[in-house]
Design a protein around this motif. Structure first.
Motif, PDB file in Angstrom:
ATOM      1  N   VAL A 282       0.853  -1.196   0.000  1.00  0.00           N
ATOM      2  CA  VAL A 282       0.000   0.000   0.000  1.00  0.00           C
ATOM      3  C   VAL A 282       0.891   1.248   0.000  1.00  0.00           C
ATOM      4  CG1 VAL A 282      -1.754   1.309   1.248  1.00  0.00           C
ATOM      5  CG2 VAL A 282      -1.852  -1.195   1.199  1.00  0.00           C
ATOM      6  N   GLU A 283       0.806   2.024  -1.073  1.00  0.00           N
ATOM      7  CA  GLU A 283       1.643   3.229  -1.201  1.00  0.00           C
ATOM      8  C   GLU A 283       0.832   4.496  -1.381  1.00  0.00           C
ATOM      9  OE1 GLU A 283       4.001   1.786  -4.479  1.00  0.00           O
ATOM     10  OE2 GLU A 283       5.651   1.253  -3.145  1.00  0.00           O
ATOM     11  N   VAL A 284      -0.451   4.367  -1.685  1.00  0.00           N
ATOM     12  CA  VAL A 284      -1.297   5.563  -1.843  1.00  0.00           C
ATOM     13  C   VAL A 284      -1.668   6.108  -0.469  1.00  0.00           C
ATOM     14  CG1 VAL A 284      -2.237   4.785  -4.052  1.00  0.00           C
ATOM     15  CG2 VAL A 284      -3.403   4.171  -1.924  1.00  0.00           C
ATOM     16  N   PRO A 285      -2.091   7.367  -0.383  1.00  0.00           N
ATOM     17  CA  PRO A 285      -2.546   7.915   0.904  1.00  0.00           C
ATOM     18  C   PRO A 285      -3.664   7.065   1.497  1.00  0.00           C
ATOM     19  CG  PRO A 285      -2.251   9.679  -0.689  1.00  0.00           C
ATOM     20  CD  PRO A 285      -2.079   8.400  -1.446  1.00  0.00           C
ATOM     21  N   LEU A 286      -3.560   6.807   2.796  1.00  0.00           N
ATOM     22  CA  LEU A 286      -4.521   5.949   3.487  1.00  0.00           C
ATOM     23  C   LEU A 286      -4.975   6.610   4.782  1.00  0.00           C
ATOM     24  CD1 LEU A 286      -6.013   3.264   4.146  1.00  0.00           C
ATOM     25  CD2 LEU A 286      -3.835   2.423   5.079  1.00  0.00           C
ATOM     26  N   LEU A 287      -6.289   6.692   4.958  1.00  0.00           N
ATOM     27  CA  LEU A 287      -6.869   7.155   6.215  1.00  0.00           C
ATOM     28  C   LEU A 287      -7.552   5.976   6.895  1.00  0.00           C
ATOM     29  CD1 LEU A 287      -7.778   9.312   8.269  1.00  0.00           C
ATOM     30  CD2 LEU A 287      -9.774   9.727   6.804  1.00  0.00           C
ATOM     31  N   VAL A 288      -7.116   5.666   8.114  1.00  0.00           N
ATOM     32  CA  VAL A 288      -7.691   4.577   8.901  1.00  0.00           C
ATOM     33  C   VAL A 288      -8.636   5.183   9.930  1.00  0.00           C
ATOM     34  CG1 VAL A 288      -7.220   2.638  10.438  1.00  0.00           C
ATOM     35  CG2 VAL A 288      -5.600   3.212   8.598  1.00  0.00           C
ATOM     36  N   VAL A 289      -9.898   4.732   9.920  1.00  0.00           N
ATOM     37  CA  VAL A 289     -10.887   5.225  10.871  1.00  0.00           C
ATOM     38  C   VAL A 289     -11.222   4.100  11.847  1.00  0.00           C
ATOM     39  CG1 VAL A 289     -13.192   6.189  11.191  1.00  0.00           C
ATOM     40  CG2 VAL A 289     -11.841   6.822   9.175  1.00  0.00           C
ATOM     41  N   ALA A 290     -10.973   4.347  13.138  1.00  0.00           N
ATOM     42  CA  ALA A 290     -11.268   3.381  14.194  1.00  0.00           C
ATOM     43  C   ALA A 290     -12.369   3.943  15.079  1.00  0.00           C
ATOM     44  CB  ALA A 290     -10.015   3.091  15.015  1.00  0.00           C
ATOM     45  N   CYS A 291     -13.279   3.060  15.501  1.00  0.00           N
ATOM     46  CA  CYS A 291     -14.467   3.502  16.225  1.00  0.00           C
ATOM     47  C   CYS A 291     -14.512   2.883  17.621  1.00  0.00           C
ATOM     48  CB  CYS A 291     -15.720   3.118  15.441  1.00  0.00           C
ATOM     49  SG  CYS A 291     -15.686   3.699  13.721  1.00  0.00           S
ATOM     50  N   GLY A 292     -14.567   3.742  18.640  1.00  0.00           N
ATOM     51  CA  GLY A 292     -14.461   3.291  20.020  1.00  0.00           C
ATOM     52  C   GLY A 292     -15.628   2.465  20.514  1.00  0.00           C
ATOM     53  N   LYS A 293     -16.820   2.626  19.916  1.00  0.00           N
ATOM     54  CA  LYS A 293     -17.992   1.874  20.355  1.00  0.00           C
ATOM     55  C   LYS A 293     -18.392   0.783  19.361  1.00  0.00           C
ATOM     56  CE  LYS A 293     -19.943   5.453  23.339  1.00  0.00           C
ATOM     57  NZ  LYS A 293     -21.138   6.246  23.706  1.00  0.00           N
ATOM     58  N   ASP A 294     -17.418   0.351  18.578  1.00  0.00           N
ATOM     59  CA  ASP A 294     -17.638  -0.711  17.602  1.00  0.00           C
ATOM     60  C   ASP A 294     -17.676  -2.059  18.324  1.00  0.00           C
ATOM     61  OD1 ASP A 294     -17.587  -2.520  15.493  1.00  0.00           O
ATOM     62  OD2 ASP A 294     -16.230  -1.283  14.291  1.00  0.00           O
ATOM     63  N   LYS A 295     -18.776  -2.800  18.178  1.00  0.00           N
ATOM     64  CA  LYS A 295     -18.904  -4.110  18.831  1.00  0.00           C
ATOM     65  C   LYS A 295     -18.378  -5.245  17.966  1.00  0.00           C
ATOM     66  CE  LYS A 295     -22.174  -1.668  21.220  1.00  0.00           C
ATOM     67  NZ  LYS A 295     -22.642  -0.309  20.838  1.00  0.00           N
ATOM     68  N   LEU A 296     -18.011  -4.964  16.717  1.00  0.00           N
ATOM     69  CA  LEU A 296     -17.549  -6.014  15.813  1.00  0.00           C
ATOM     70  C   LEU A 296     -16.055  -5.942  15.538  1.00  0.00           C
ATOM     71  CD1 LEU A 296     -20.498  -6.017  13.244  1.00  0.00           C
ATOM     72  CD2 LEU A 296     -20.016  -7.721  14.999  1.00  0.00           C
ATOM     73  N   VAL A 297     -15.554  -4.750  15.247  1.00  0.00           N
ATOM     74  CA  VAL A 297     -14.126  -4.544  14.969  1.00  0.00           C
ATOM     75  C   VAL A 297     -13.631  -3.491  15.950  1.00  0.00           C
ATOM     76  CG1 VAL A 297     -12.420  -3.853  13.251  1.00  0.00           C
ATOM     77  CG2 VAL A 297     -14.461  -5.117  12.530  1.00  0.00           C
ATOM     78  N   THR A 298     -12.785  -3.879  16.859  1.00  0.00           N
ATOM     79  CA  THR A 298     -12.372  -2.969  17.925  1.00  0.00           C
ATOM     80  C   THR A 298     -11.496  -1.838  17.399  1.00  0.00           C
ATOM     81  OG1 THR A 298     -10.352  -4.195  18.455  1.00  0.00           O
ATOM     82  CG2 THR A 298     -12.385  -4.915  19.527  1.00  0.00           C
TER      83      THR A 298
END
Length: 359
Positions: A274-290
């Motif tokens: 992966v070399e293109v710009p990447l934004l990772v969004v993480a969600c604190g109240k996610d019950k499936l993916v922490t």
């Protein structure tokens, strides 16, 4: 991870009513017929004076460079999960499309065999179509985040000069991955992968569970899985998701499909590509993916950016479509600028070398 909703009837030609800025159409990608939700203007072919029509073929084609968002949904979801965000993007004049992935929504079903390669081929076809109209920025939630990352693994390197370096690579300017599974998943996803005794017993029941009971359980479970706060869940969104589980047989089939998908996720990523710009969004109240999953992804792709929102659930496009639309808009503009600058820098030495040789 949301669900299926029948599209609002469009006027002839796929045009929505005056109240709905979202256009609905059906197209075919990689041999799969699917439904497409679209906002923003397509790029019209420039009009030429009548006397210059003979020279039309000789006119150079200038590829549009404005950002164009391609939105991918999650497992058991559909393009309708992006409707609230699409309305915001339409109001801001941002071109975007959301598609039903194969096997979900109004798309044709997946074929027997591995799922991810089929979804890869589909995503590739969508990206190549949209790249003709502008600089594509992919954004995906859950399974859609996985497909966006896998597309980024095959994206053209913005720092490489020449067409030969990018031959066969995808024209992607940036990627937003929202709650992509396969890193640090919740106990629920791990349970699906391990196939514990309660799930085995459910799948092997000699007498099917009554449909009304299946639907009742789904109505209680779905808001808690999708939203940060189940008490404010949109009844329409919840209803279209629970419609996927009308009876015991449908629930059993989706469970088996989910087990296969979780198994494929074990070998889904080549993040060093992966070399293109990447934004990772993480969600604190996610019950499936922490949220820890997003942090790990950010660590594995050092040049990526990380946004952690403690107040968002698994589907932030449902929790906060206004904020999501703004986030996608600003990141897309930034990613396109960054990618174009890298490509310009990569081609500059080549141009200087050619001028020197000519001189």
């Amino acid at each position: 991870m949301t669900a299926t909703k029948r599209p609002v009837p469009a006027e002839p030609g796929g045009r929505p009513s005056d109240e709905d800025p979202i256009r609905v159409s059906f197209r075919r990608y990689a041999g799969v017929r699917t439904r497409v939700l679209e906002v923003g203007d397509t790029v019209p072919e420039p009009e030429l004076p009548r006397r210059s029509l003979r020279r039309r073929a000789a006119a150079p084609h200038v590829k549009p460079s404005a950002p164009r968002l391609v939105l991918l949904h999650g497992y058991c979801d559909s393009a309708d999960t992006w409707r609230p965000a699409l309305e915001q993007l339409a109001a801001a004049g941002i071109p975007a499309v959301a598609v039903d992935l194969p096997g979900f929504g109004d798309a044709q079903p997946l074929r027997p065999g591995p799922m991810l390669p089929q979804l890869d081929a589909f995503t590739t076809a969508v990206v190549r179509e949209q790249a003709v109209l502008g600089s594509v920025v992919l954004a995906g939630n859950s399974l859609g985040g996985t497909m966006s990352l896998r597309a980024a693994q095959n994206a053209a390197n913005p720092s490489s000069a020449g067409k030969s370096a990018s031959k066969g690579r995808l024209p992607i300017s940036g990627v937003v991955s929202i709650a992509a599974p396969g890193f640090v998943d919740s106990w629920l996803i791990r349970a699906v992968a391990r196939y514990p005794l309660p799930l085995r017993l459910y799948s092997s029941l000699p007498v099917p569970v009554p449909g009304f009971l299946v639907r009742k359980v789904a109505e209680q479970l779905v808001p808690r899985l999708l939203y940060a706060d189940s008490s404010v869940a949109d009844a329409v969104q919840v209803q279209r998701f629970t419609a996927l589980f009308p009876d015991y047989r449908a629930t059993k089939s989706r469970l088996e499909e989910a087990r296969q998908l979780v198994a494929e996720l074990a070998d889904a990523y080549r993040l060093d590509s992966v070399e293109v710009p990447l934004l990772v969004v993480a969600c604190g109240k996610d019950k499936l993916v922490t949220a820890a999953s997003g942090r790990q992804l950010h660590t594995l792709v050092p040049h990526s950016r990380l946004l952690v929102r403690e107040d968002w659930g698994h589907c932030p496009q449902l929790d906060d479509p206004v904020e999501i639309a703004e986030l996608l808009t600003y990141f897309a503009a930034s990613a396109v600028r960054t990618t174009q600058a890298k490509r310009a820098a990569a081609t500059a030495p080549q141009a200087v070398s050619e001028d020197t040789a000519a001189g």
